[in-house]
Design a protein around this motif. Structure first.
Motif, PDB file in Angstrom:
ATOM      1  N   TYR A   1      12.257  28.610  34.017  1.00 61.21           N
ATOM      2  CA  TYR A   1      11.666  28.884  35.126  1.00 61.21           C
ATOM      3  C   TYR A   1      11.467  30.683  35.005  1.00 61.21           C
ATOM      4  CZ  TYR A   1       9.715  29.116  39.860  1.00 61.21           C
ATOM      5  OH  TYR A   1       8.995  29.447  41.069  1.00 61.21           O
ATOM      6  N   GLY A   2      10.307  30.840  35.451  1.00 60.70           N
ATOM      7  CA  GLY A   2       9.693  32.289  35.765  1.00 60.70           C
ATOM      8  C   GLY A   2       8.566  32.513  34.727  1.00 60.70           C
ATOM      9  N   TRP A   3       8.215  33.663  34.694  1.00 57.61           N
ATOM     10  CA  TRP A   3       6.949  34.016  33.790  1.00 57.61           C
ATOM     11  C   TRP A   3       7.262  35.487  33.244  1.00 57.61           C
ATOM     12  CZ3 TRP A   3       4.326  38.598  34.899  1.00 57.61           C
ATOM     13  CH2 TRP A   3       4.544  39.134  36.214  1.00 57.61           C
ATOM     14  N   ASN A   4       6.462  35.586  31.956  1.00 59.22           N
ATOM     15  CA  ASN A   4       6.429  36.658  31.366  1.00 59.22           C
ATOM     16  C   ASN A   4       4.764  36.998  30.997  1.00 59.22           C
ATOM     17  OD1 ASN A   4       7.189  38.948  29.606  1.00 59.22           O
ATOM     18  ND2 ASN A   4       8.684  38.089  28.766  1.00 59.22           N
ATOM     19  N   ILE A   5       4.544  38.247  30.379  1.00 56.64           N
ATOM     20  CA  ILE A   5       3.190  38.460  29.986  1.00 56.64           C
ATOM     21  C   ILE A   5       2.941  37.952  28.725  1.00 56.64           C
ATOM     22  CG2 ILE A   5       1.696  40.286  29.721  1.00 56.64           C
ATOM     23  CD1 ILE A   5       2.968  42.045  31.680  1.00 56.64           C
ATOM     24  N   ASP A   6       1.694  37.061  28.468  1.00 53.55           N
ATOM     25  CA  ASP A   6       1.465  36.480  27.168  1.00 53.55           C
ATOM     26  C   ASP A   6       0.266  37.961  26.545  1.00 53.55           C
ATOM     27  OD1 ASP A   6      -0.231  35.788  24.871  1.00 53.55           O
ATOM     28  OD2 ASP A   6      -0.260  33.765  25.838  1.00 53.55           O
ATOM     29  N   ARG A   7       1.131  38.673  25.986  1.00 58.63           N
ATOM     30  CA  ARG A   7       0.484  40.135  25.402  1.00 58.63           C
ATOM     31  C   ARG A   7      -0.745  39.934  24.966  1.00 58.63           C
ATOM     32  NH1 ARG A   7       0.544  43.089  20.946  1.00 58.63           N
ATOM     33  NH2 ARG A   7       0.422  45.412  21.083  1.00 58.63           N
ATOM     34  N   ASP A   8      -0.851  38.862  23.794  1.00 54.23           N
ATOM     35  CA  ASP A   8      -2.117  38.967  23.088  1.00 54.23           C
ATOM     36  C   ASP A   8      -3.386  38.398  23.728  1.00 54.23           C
ATOM     37  OD1 ASP A   8      -0.697  39.576  20.611  1.00 54.23           O
ATOM     38  OD2 ASP A   8      -0.168  37.513  20.008  1.00 54.23           O
ATOM     39  N   LYS A   9      -3.199  37.291  24.803  1.00 55.58           N
ATOM     40  CA  LYS A   9      -4.252  36.833  25.743  1.00 55.58           C
ATOM     41  C   LYS A   9      -4.638  38.017  26.584  1.00 55.58           C
ATOM     42  CE  LYS A   9      -3.202  32.101  25.452  1.00 55.58           C
ATOM     43  NZ  LYS A   9      -3.050  30.744  26.232  1.00 55.58           N
ATOM     44  N   LEU A  10      -3.635  38.795  27.045  1.00 54.78           N
ATOM     45  CA  LEU A  10      -3.874  39.740  28.008  1.00 54.78           C
ATOM     46  C   LEU A  10      -4.841  40.696  27.107  1.00 54.78           C
ATOM     47  CD1 LEU A  10      -3.508  41.577  30.738  1.00 54.78           C
ATOM     48  CD2 LEU A  10      -1.504  42.345  29.656  1.00 54.78           C
ATOM     49  N   LEU A  11      -4.606  41.234  26.082  1.00 54.34           N
ATOM     50  CA  LEU A  11      -5.344  42.314  25.358  1.00 54.34           C
ATOM     51  C   LEU A  11      -6.801  41.861  25.120  1.00 54.34           C
ATOM     52  CD1 LEU A  11      -2.385  43.383  22.551  1.00 54.34           C
ATOM     53  CD2 LEU A  11      -3.492  44.342  24.924  1.00 54.34           C
ATOM     54  N   ASP A  12      -6.678  40.433  24.786  1.00 48.71           N
ATOM     55  CA  ASP A  12      -8.441  39.796  24.768  1.00 48.71           C
ATOM     56  C   ASP A  12      -8.868  39.844  25.948  1.00 48.71           C
ATOM     57  OD1 ASP A  12      -7.946  39.131  21.944  1.00 48.71           O
ATOM     58  OD2 ASP A  12      -7.070  37.139  22.476  1.00 48.71           O
ATOM     59  N   GLY A  13      -8.225  39.662  27.186  1.00 41.38           N
ATOM     60  CA  GLY A  13      -8.986  39.742  28.306  1.00 41.38           C
ATOM     61  C   GLY A  13      -9.399  41.101  28.801  1.00 41.38           C
ATOM     62  N   LEU A  14      -8.344  42.100  28.344  1.00 44.97           N
ATOM     63  CA  LEU A  14      -8.800  43.475  28.771  1.00 44.97           C
ATOM     64  C   LEU A  14     -10.112  44.056  27.784  1.00 44.97           C
ATOM     65  CD1 LEU A  14      -5.364  44.779  28.893  1.00 44.97           C
ATOM     66  CD2 LEU A  14      -6.711  44.726  31.011  1.00 44.97           C
ATOM     67  N   ALA A  15     -10.281  43.303  26.459  1.00 43.15           N
ATOM     68  CA  ALA A  15     -11.128  43.718  25.805  1.00 43.15           C
ATOM     69  C   ALA A  15     -12.382  43.212  26.223  1.00 43.15           C
ATOM     70  CB  ALA A  15     -10.781  43.437  24.196  1.00 43.15           C
ATOM     71  N   ASP A  16     -12.440  42.065  26.526  1.00 39.66           N
ATOM     72  CA  ASP A  16     -13.453  41.454  26.922  1.00 39.66           C
ATOM     73  C   ASP A  16     -13.910  42.072  28.343  1.00 39.66           C
ATOM     74  OD1 ASP A  16     -15.360  38.794  27.083  1.00 39.66           O
ATOM     75  OD2 ASP A  16     -14.591  38.563  29.025  1.00 39.66           O
ATOM     76  N   ALA A  17     -13.079  42.587  29.367  1.00 32.04           N
ATOM     77  CA  ALA A  17     -13.433  43.421  30.295  1.00 32.04           C
ATOM     78  C   ALA A  17     -14.228  44.521  30.126  1.00 32.04           C
ATOM     79  CB  ALA A  17     -12.300  43.458  31.235  1.00 32.04           C
ATOM     80  N   PHE A  18     -13.576  45.434  29.169  1.00 29.56           N
ATOM     81  CA  PHE A  18     -14.157  46.581  28.645  1.00 29.56           C
ATOM     82  C   PHE A  18     -15.640  46.074  28.220  1.00 29.56           C
ATOM     83  CE2 PHE A  18      -9.806  48.336  28.570  1.00 29.56           C
ATOM     84  CZ  PHE A  18      -9.879  49.279  29.644  1.00 29.56           C
ATOM     85  N   ASN A  19     -15.635  45.253  27.308  1.00 27.25           N
ATOM     86  CA  ASN A  19     -16.975  44.993  26.856  1.00 27.25           C
ATOM     87  C   ASN A  19     -18.170  44.568  28.146  1.00 27.25           C
ATOM     88  OD1 ASN A  19     -15.936  45.274  24.301  1.00 27.25           O
ATOM     89  ND2 ASN A  19     -15.532  42.761  23.900  1.00 27.25           N
ATOM     90  N   HIS A  20     -17.653  44.363  28.989  1.00 24.18           N
ATOM     91  CA  HIS A  20     -18.756  43.772  30.282  1.00 24.18           C
ATOM     92  C   HIS A  20     -18.598  44.773  31.194  1.00 24.18           C
ATOM     93  CE1 HIS A  20     -18.190  40.203  27.792  1.00 24.18           C
ATOM     94  NE2 HIS A  20     -19.402  39.908  28.138  1.00 24.18           N
TER      95      HIS A  20
END
Length: 392
Positions: free
Chosen positions: A208-227
């Motif tokens: 139970y619980g959560w951590n950060i999916d680092r690779d997916k977060l980096l993809d999400g941040l890159a996509d946000a910067f792109n847009h």
């Protein structure tokens, strides 16, 4: 007569000399002009630089080789600033045609000492794009906290070529991710809670619980910067073990448990289903995994905080008995909470529901529930709901 003839010959000789000298000068000048014109047509003027490289007096082939070996051929955003640098692998070098174009632009008939500086259009465009990117910001939302990030807060360096931004490494964000996890992540957390019978117990999150999916977060941040930047919700980039690989309990209070969970006491052989912080189901007679390990098998129900992975009706549970024989037990309701097969289910075959049944004759690790009680549990638990098993 002789004297006069001699004078005319001398005069004619002087004219011949003068004519020869003038002709020679004209010839030399013509040769010089032609040579200079010819040289300048195939060689750069002395003070010419292409991508920061001195190509003065070099021909096309020499200049192309020198610029590709040492020239500034890419723009890179690093440490909040755009730098023009030389990068070898993965970056298209300047073409011979571009060198020819620069040659034509600076060509003069006579050698010129004027300074010329050339940069390819792609490099200028890359610089402009990176300057624009450098002004963008992303708000990373983590539960109730916001973190404003610039591109170089996240990525070590960023380049632009082939019409796209290329993000390189992300060591810059790792320390910030670690702080976010330390502050808000719940995977493997240990904490205290109070049971319905007013015991204060210490429990620890397992699946139970959560951590950060680092690779997916980096993809999400890159996509946000792109847009053009914007908001990135960390809740879309969490991870965890078990059946739900995205993690569980994100944004919930009470150590990530929220107000709804299942409690199982091994010592008391008791189960509660908690809704909105209050017990809505209380079962005083459940049977958990066999405590006795003298036969070499460990069937104890594991302690810790897990979660309901899924719910299934009319299931058949299969496994191996202590004597090596196999079993296939049909159940009406099946709610597993560990990946190795422990769960909540009815046990129509069980006859012994005494408080000490689990010591030597318990289950294979599951929580056995009386058939007449199972419906109340089934109706009040949901997928991803925490299951807390404790031994106090």
């Amino acid at each position: 007569m002789t004297k006069g003839k001699h004078s005319r010959n001398k005069h004619g000789t002087f004219k011949d000399y003068l004519t020869a000298i003038v002709s020679t000068l004209i010839l030399c000048g013509g040769v010089y002009v032609y040579g200079s014109y010819s040289f300048n047509k195939t060689h750069f003027n002395p003070n010419v630089k292409i991508n920061g490289v001195d190509v003065g007096r070099l021909n096309i082939n020499q200049a192309t080789k020198k610029v590709n070996n040492a020239g500034y051929n890419t723009a890179v955003l690093r440490d909040g600033k755009v730098h023009i640098v030389h990068v070898g692998d993965g970056v298209e070098d300047i073409s011979k045609q571009e060198i020819i174009h620069d040659m034509e632009k600076q060509h003069t008939m006579f050698t010129s000492t004027k300074e010329w500086r050339f940069e390819p259009e792609s490099l200028l465009k890359a610089s402009e794009k990176l300057e624009e990117l450098n002004r963008r910001r992303v708000d990373l939302t983590v539960t109730n906290h916001d973190y404003e990030l610039s591109p170089t807060d996240v990525f070590d360096s960023i380049s632009f070529y082939d019409g796209h931004f290329h993000y390189h490494d992300a060591n810059n964000i790792d320390s910030k991710i670690s702080k976010i996890i330390e502050k808000t992540g719940t995977l493997n957390d240990k904490y205290q809670i109070t049971t319905p019978d007013n015991q204060i117990i210490t429990v620890q999150n397992k699946s139970y619980g959560w951590n950060i999916d680092r690779d997916k977060l980096l993809d999400g941040l890159a996509d946000a910067f792109n847009h053009d930047g914007g908001i990135v919700d960390l809740g879309n980039y969490t991870a965890g073990p078990g059946y739900n690989k995205r993690g569980t309990g994100y944004s919930l209070g009470n150590h990530g448990l929220g107000k709804n969970y299942v409690l199982v006491s091994l010592k008391q052989q008791k189960l509660w289903v908690i809704k909105d912080g209050q017990p809505v189901v209380t079962l005083n007679d459940v049977v958990t995994g066999t405590e006795d390990t003298s036969k070499g098998r460990n069937n104890r129900t594991p302690t810790g905080v897990y979660y309901i992975m899924y719910k299934k009706t009319d299931a058949i549970l299969r496994g191996q008995n202590d004597d090596g024989s196999k079993y296939a037990s049909p159940v009406k309701y099946w709610m597993p909470f560990t990946e190795d097969g422990c769960g909540l289910h009815d046990a129509s075959w069980r006859k012994n529901w005494n408080k000490d049944a689990y010591l030597k004759g318990g289950s294979h690790g599951c929580v056995n529930i009386k058939p007449e009680d199972i419906q109340s549990v089934w109706d009040n638990v949901y997928v991803n709901e925490p299951v807390i098993v404790y031994s106090d």
